[in-house]
Design a protein around this motif. Sequence first.
Motif, PDB file in Angstrom:
ATOM      1  N   HIS A 162      34.184  42.794  63.819  1.00  0.00           N
ATOM      2  CA  HIS A 162      32.812  42.906  63.318  1.00  0.00           C
ATOM      3  C   HIS A 162      31.862  42.316  64.361  1.00  0.00           C
ATOM      4  CE1 HIS A 162      34.163  43.668  59.128  1.00  0.00           C
ATOM      5  NE2 HIS A 162      35.185  42.920  59.496  1.00  0.00           N
ATOM      6  N   GLN A 163      30.826  43.053  64.690  1.00  0.00           N
ATOM      7  CA  GLN A 163      29.810  42.517  65.596  1.00  0.00           C
ATOM      8  C   GLN A 163      28.726  41.856  64.761  1.00  0.00           C
ATOM      9  OE1 GLN A 163      28.711  44.798  69.175  1.00  0.00           O
ATOM     10  NE2 GLN A 163      26.646  44.679  68.383  1.00  0.00           N
ATOM     11  N   ILE A 164      28.498  40.578  65.002  1.00  0.00           N
ATOM     12  CA  ILE A 164      27.470  39.853  64.262  1.00  0.00           C
ATOM     13  C   ILE A 164      26.120  40.063  64.943  1.00  0.00           C
ATOM     14  CG2 ILE A 164      26.714  37.601  63.389  1.00  0.00           C
ATOM     15  CD1 ILE A 164      29.343  38.657  62.080  1.00  0.00           C
ATOM     16  N   ASP A 213      22.917  41.262  74.712  1.00  0.00           N
ATOM     17  CA  ASP A 213      23.354  41.923  75.935  1.00  0.00           C
ATOM     18  C   ASP A 213      24.821  41.551  76.141  1.00  0.00           C
ATOM     19  OD1 ASP A 213      23.474  39.342  77.180  1.00  0.00           O
ATOM     20  OD2 ASP A 213      21.354  39.509  77.688  1.00  0.00           O
ATOM     21  N   LYS A 214      25.410  41.946  77.270  1.00  0.00           N
ATOM     22  CA  LYS A 214      26.849  41.687  77.418  1.00  0.00           C
ATOM     23  C   LYS A 214      27.179  40.219  77.649  1.00  0.00           C
ATOM     24  CE  LYS A 214      27.135  42.925  82.298  1.00  0.00           C
ATOM     25  NZ  LYS A 214      27.788  43.739  83.299  1.00  0.00           N
ATOM     26  N   TYR A 215      26.161  39.382  77.821  1.00  0.00           N
ATOM     27  CA  TYR A 215      26.392  37.950  78.007  1.00  0.00           C
ATOM     28  C   TYR A 215      26.042  37.117  76.776  1.00  0.00           C
ATOM     29  CZ  TYR A 215      26.616  39.465  82.838  1.00  0.00           C
ATOM     30  OH  TYR A 215      26.933  40.129  83.983  1.00  0.00           O
ATOM     31  N   ASN A 216      25.453  37.715  75.776  1.00  0.00           N
ATOM     32  CA  ASN A 216      25.047  36.993  74.570  1.00  0.00           C
ATOM     33  C   ASN A 216      25.427  37.813  73.348  1.00  0.00           C
ATOM     34  OD1 ASN A 216      23.335  34.580  75.594  1.00  0.00           O
ATOM     35  ND2 ASN A 216      22.634  36.342  76.780  1.00  0.00           N
ATOM     36  N   MET A 217      26.572  37.463  72.762  1.00  0.00           N
ATOM     37  CA  MET A 217      27.029  38.201  71.594  1.00  0.00           C
ATOM     38  C   MET A 217      27.963  37.338  70.769  1.00  0.00           C
ATOM     39  SD  MET A 217      29.833  40.852  73.137  1.00  0.00           S
ATOM     40  CE  MET A 217      29.132  41.198  74.736  1.00  0.00           C
ATOM     41  N   LEU A 218      28.173  37.763  69.544  1.00  0.00           N
ATOM     42  CA  LEU A 218      29.079  37.060  68.647  1.00  0.00           C
ATOM     43  C   LEU A 218      29.834  38.109  67.842  1.00  0.00           C
ATOM     44  CD1 LEU A 218      28.377  33.807  66.841  1.00  0.00           C
ATOM     45  CD2 LEU A 218      29.576  35.580  65.640  1.00  0.00           C
ATOM     46  N   THR A 219      31.160  38.014  67.856  1.00  0.00           N
ATOM     47  CA  THR A 219      31.979  38.942  67.084  1.00  0.00           C
ATOM     48  C   THR A 219      32.954  38.155  66.222  1.00  0.00           C
ATOM     49  OG1 THR A 219      33.652  39.128  68.829  1.00  0.00           O
ATOM     50  CG2 THR A 219      31.881  40.769  68.846  1.00  0.00           C
TER      51      THR A 219
END
Length: 77
Positions: free
Chosen positions: A5-7, A11-17
């Motif tokens: 699940h993508q929260i 961008d590709k440097y700032n994400m939470l899954t």
Amino acid sequence: MFKKHQIYKTDKYNMLTVEVQGKTLIVREISDQWGEECHTFVSRPEMLHWAENRFRPESYQGREDELEAIMKAFREV
């Protein structure tokens, strides 16, 4: 196969899954400041408790919609 699940992803440097592996929930937080952090939880309530402490309303003043979207995504995992 794990369910992912993508929260959020700015961008590709700032994400939470969140990866659901059976009863285990693995939260991967990638930021340009801290690199990748991994948190493992054995229950949804434990993960939600962490999320409520990690994403505090006072950090999102003026961006309440963003906070609500993040918490809604966690609740839907």
